[in-house]
Design a protein around this motif. Structure first.
Motif, PDB file in Angstrom:
ATOM      1  N   GLN A 136      -5.880  -0.564 -11.831  1.00  9.39           N
ATOM      2  CA  GLN A 136      -5.099   0.675 -12.062  1.00  9.39           C
ATOM      3  C   GLN A 136      -6.138   1.999 -11.554  1.00  9.39           C
ATOM      4  OE1 GLN A 136      -3.434   1.590 -15.942  1.00  9.39           O
ATOM      5  NE2 GLN A 136      -5.231   2.601 -16.573  1.00  9.39           N
ATOM      6  N   HIS A 137      -5.620   3.131 -11.281  1.00 10.12           N
ATOM      7  CA  HIS A 137      -6.736   4.216 -10.936  1.00 10.12           C
ATOM      8  C   HIS A 137      -7.061   4.978 -12.282  1.00 10.12           C
ATOM      9  CE1 HIS A 137      -7.487   8.250  -8.840  1.00 10.12           C
ATOM     10  NE2 HIS A 137      -8.041   7.356  -8.153  1.00 10.12           N
ATOM     11  N   PRO A 138      -8.395   5.368 -12.283  1.00  5.98           N
ATOM     12  CA  PRO A 138      -8.808   5.873 -13.785  1.00  5.98           C
ATOM     13  C   PRO A 138      -8.042   6.991 -14.253  1.00  5.98           C
ATOM     14  CG  PRO A 138     -10.602   5.872 -12.010  1.00  5.98           C
ATOM     15  CD  PRO A 138      -9.296   5.416 -11.188  1.00  5.98           C
ATOM     16  N   CYS A 139      -6.976   7.806 -13.255  1.00  7.36           N
ATOM     17  CA  CYS A 139      -6.060   8.792 -13.871  1.00  7.36           C
ATOM     18  C   CYS A 139      -5.036   7.998 -14.804  1.00  7.36           C
ATOM     19  CB  CYS A 139      -5.472   9.474 -12.805  1.00  7.36           C
ATOM     20  SG  CYS A 139      -3.996   8.584 -12.027  1.00  7.36           S
ATOM     21  N   GLY A 140      -4.970   6.595 -14.855  1.00  7.45           N
ATOM     22  CA  GLY A 140      -4.049   5.764 -15.495  1.00  7.45           C
ATOM     23  C   GLY A 140      -2.643   5.413 -15.012  1.00  7.45           C
ATOM     24  N   THR A 141      -2.437   5.540 -13.690  1.00  5.89           N
ATOM     25  CA  THR A 141      -1.589   5.293 -12.928  1.00  5.89           C
ATOM     26  C   THR A 141      -1.814   4.060 -11.903  1.00  5.89           C
ATOM     27  OG1 THR A 141      -0.786   7.565 -12.473  1.00  5.89           O
ATOM     28  CG2 THR A 141       0.218   5.899 -10.894  1.00  5.89           C
ATOM     29  N   ASN A 142      -0.818   3.230 -11.980  1.00  9.05           N
ATOM     30  CA  ASN A 142      -0.833   2.012 -10.981  1.00  9.05           C
ATOM     31  C   ASN A 142       0.356   1.950 -10.108  1.00  9.05           C
ATOM     32  OD1 ASN A 142      -1.884  -0.226  -9.825  1.00  9.05           O
ATOM     33  ND2 ASN A 142      -2.131  -1.475 -11.760  1.00  9.05           N
ATOM     34  N   GLU A 143       0.248   2.873  -9.499  1.00  8.94           N
ATOM     35  CA  GLU A 143       1.413   3.148  -8.363  1.00  8.94           C
ATOM     36  C   GLU A 143       0.637   3.841  -7.082  1.00  8.94           C
ATOM     37  OE1 GLU A 143       5.080   4.660  -9.193  1.00  8.94           O
ATOM     38  OE2 GLU A 143       5.174   3.939 -11.132  1.00  8.94           O
ATOM     39  N   PHE A 145       3.119  -6.175   3.293  1.00 12.68           N
ATOM     40  CA  PHE A 145       3.279  -4.722   2.960  1.00 12.68           C
ATOM     41  C   PHE A 145       3.426  -4.102   4.199  1.00 12.68           C
ATOM     42  CE2 PHE A 145      -0.836  -4.401   4.185  1.00 12.68           C
ATOM     43  CZ  PHE A 145      -1.622  -5.614   4.038  1.00 12.68           C
ATOM     44  N   GLU A 146       3.828  -2.928   4.133  1.00 13.02           N
ATOM     45  CA  GLU A 146       4.053  -2.188   5.347  1.00 13.02           C
ATOM     46  C   GLU A 146       3.959  -0.647   4.911  1.00 13.02           C
ATOM     47  OE1 GLU A 146       7.769  -2.414   7.377  1.00 13.02           O
ATOM     48  OE2 GLU A 146       8.544  -3.558   5.642  1.00 13.02           O
ATOM     49  N   LEU A 147       3.908   0.288   5.747  1.00 11.10           N
ATOM     50  CA  LEU A 147       3.669   1.523   5.756  1.00 11.10           C
ATOM     51  C   LEU A 147       4.648   2.275   4.682  1.00 11.10           C
ATOM     52  CD1 LEU A 147       1.874   3.839   6.760  1.00 11.10           C
ATOM     53  CD2 LEU A 147       3.346   4.312   8.485  1.00 11.10           C
ATOM     54  N   GLY A 148       4.479   2.974   3.985  1.00  8.70           N
ATOM     55  CA  GLY A 148       5.416   3.520   3.000  1.00  8.70           C
ATOM     56  C   GLY A 148       5.641   2.759   1.682  1.00  8.70           C
ATOM     57  N   ASP A 149       5.037   1.748   1.683  1.00 11.00           N
ATOM     58  CA  ASP A 149       5.593   0.836   0.624  1.00 11.00           C
ATOM     59  C   ASP A 149       4.729   1.548  -0.709  1.00 11.00           C
ATOM     60  OD1 ASP A 149       6.913  -1.041   1.730  1.00 11.00           O
ATOM     61  OD2 ASP A 149       5.499  -2.636   1.541  1.00 11.00           O
ATOM     62  N   LYS A 177      -2.368   6.032  -1.450  1.00  5.42           N
ATOM     63  CA  LYS A 177      -2.467   7.292  -2.394  1.00  5.42           C
ATOM     64  C   LYS A 177      -1.936   7.057  -3.471  1.00  5.42           C
ATOM     65  CE  LYS A 177       0.298  10.637  -1.714  1.00  5.42           C
ATOM     66  NZ  LYS A 177       1.130  11.730  -1.014  1.00  5.42           N
ATOM     67  N   CYS A 178      -2.540   7.429  -4.736  1.00  8.07           N
ATOM     68  CA  CYS A 178      -2.264   7.523  -5.958  1.00  8.07           C
ATOM     69  C   CYS A 178      -0.960   8.186  -6.269  1.00  8.07           C
ATOM     70  CB  CYS A 178      -3.431   7.633  -7.006  1.00  8.07           C
ATOM     71  SG  CYS A 178      -2.836   7.811  -8.716  1.00  8.07           S
ATOM     72  N   GLU A 179      -0.096   7.527  -6.881  1.00 10.64           N
ATOM     73  CA  GLU A 179       1.298   8.472  -7.067  1.00 10.64           C
ATOM     74  C   GLU A 179       1.096   9.425  -8.175  1.00 10.64           C
ATOM     75  OE1 GLU A 179       2.937   8.469  -4.360  1.00 10.64           O
ATOM     76  OE2 GLU A 179       4.942   7.481  -5.133  1.00 10.64           O
ATOM     77  N   GLY A 180       0.046   8.971  -9.058  1.00  9.62           N
ATOM     78  CA  GLY A 180       0.017   9.861 -10.330  1.00  9.62           C
ATOM     79  C   GLY A 180      -0.953  11.280  -9.774  1.00  9.62           C
ATOM     80  N   CYS A 181      -2.058  11.039  -9.162  1.00  8.77           N
ATOM     81  CA  CYS A 181      -2.910  12.565  -9.005  1.00  8.77           C
ATOM     82  C   CYS A 181      -2.982  12.585  -7.658  1.00  8.77           C
ATOM     83  CB  CYS A 181      -4.156  12.270  -9.702  1.00  8.77           C
ATOM     84  SG  CYS A 181      -5.317  10.803  -8.890  1.00  8.77           S
TER      85      CYS A 181
END
Ligand SMILES: [Zn+2]
Length: 71
Positions: free
Chosen positions: A17-24, A6-10, A37-41
């Motif tokens: 998953q994050h409690p907000c429901g997003t797993n990105e 993995f690298e920076l920016g991936d 950083k969670c891409e959802g919230c």
């Protein structure tokens, strides 16, 4: 077994998953600790590299896709 690279920016998927429901998650800092950083919230968390490697499920979107041009 294949090592996860993995690298920076991936953008990655974690085992949980994050409690907000997003797993990105986007990797926004690399060091002894990894900040993602969670891409959802947009919430960000810092976790030790070893924990991150354990919790990482897969790379969703590589920041720099590797192009193999070997003959
Ligand atoms: Zn979230």
């Amino acid at each position: 077994m294949e090592a996860k690279k993995f690298e920076l920016g991936d953008v990655v998927e974690m085992k949980k998953q994050h409690p907000c429901g997003t797993n990105e998650w986007k990797i926004i800092r690399m060091g002894a600790d990894i900040r993602i950083k969670c891409e959802g919230c947009q919430h960000s968390v810092m976790i030790p590299r070893r924990d991150f490697e354990k919790k990482l499920k897969k790379i969703l979107i590589p920041a720099n896709p590797v192009t193999e041009e070997q003959n």
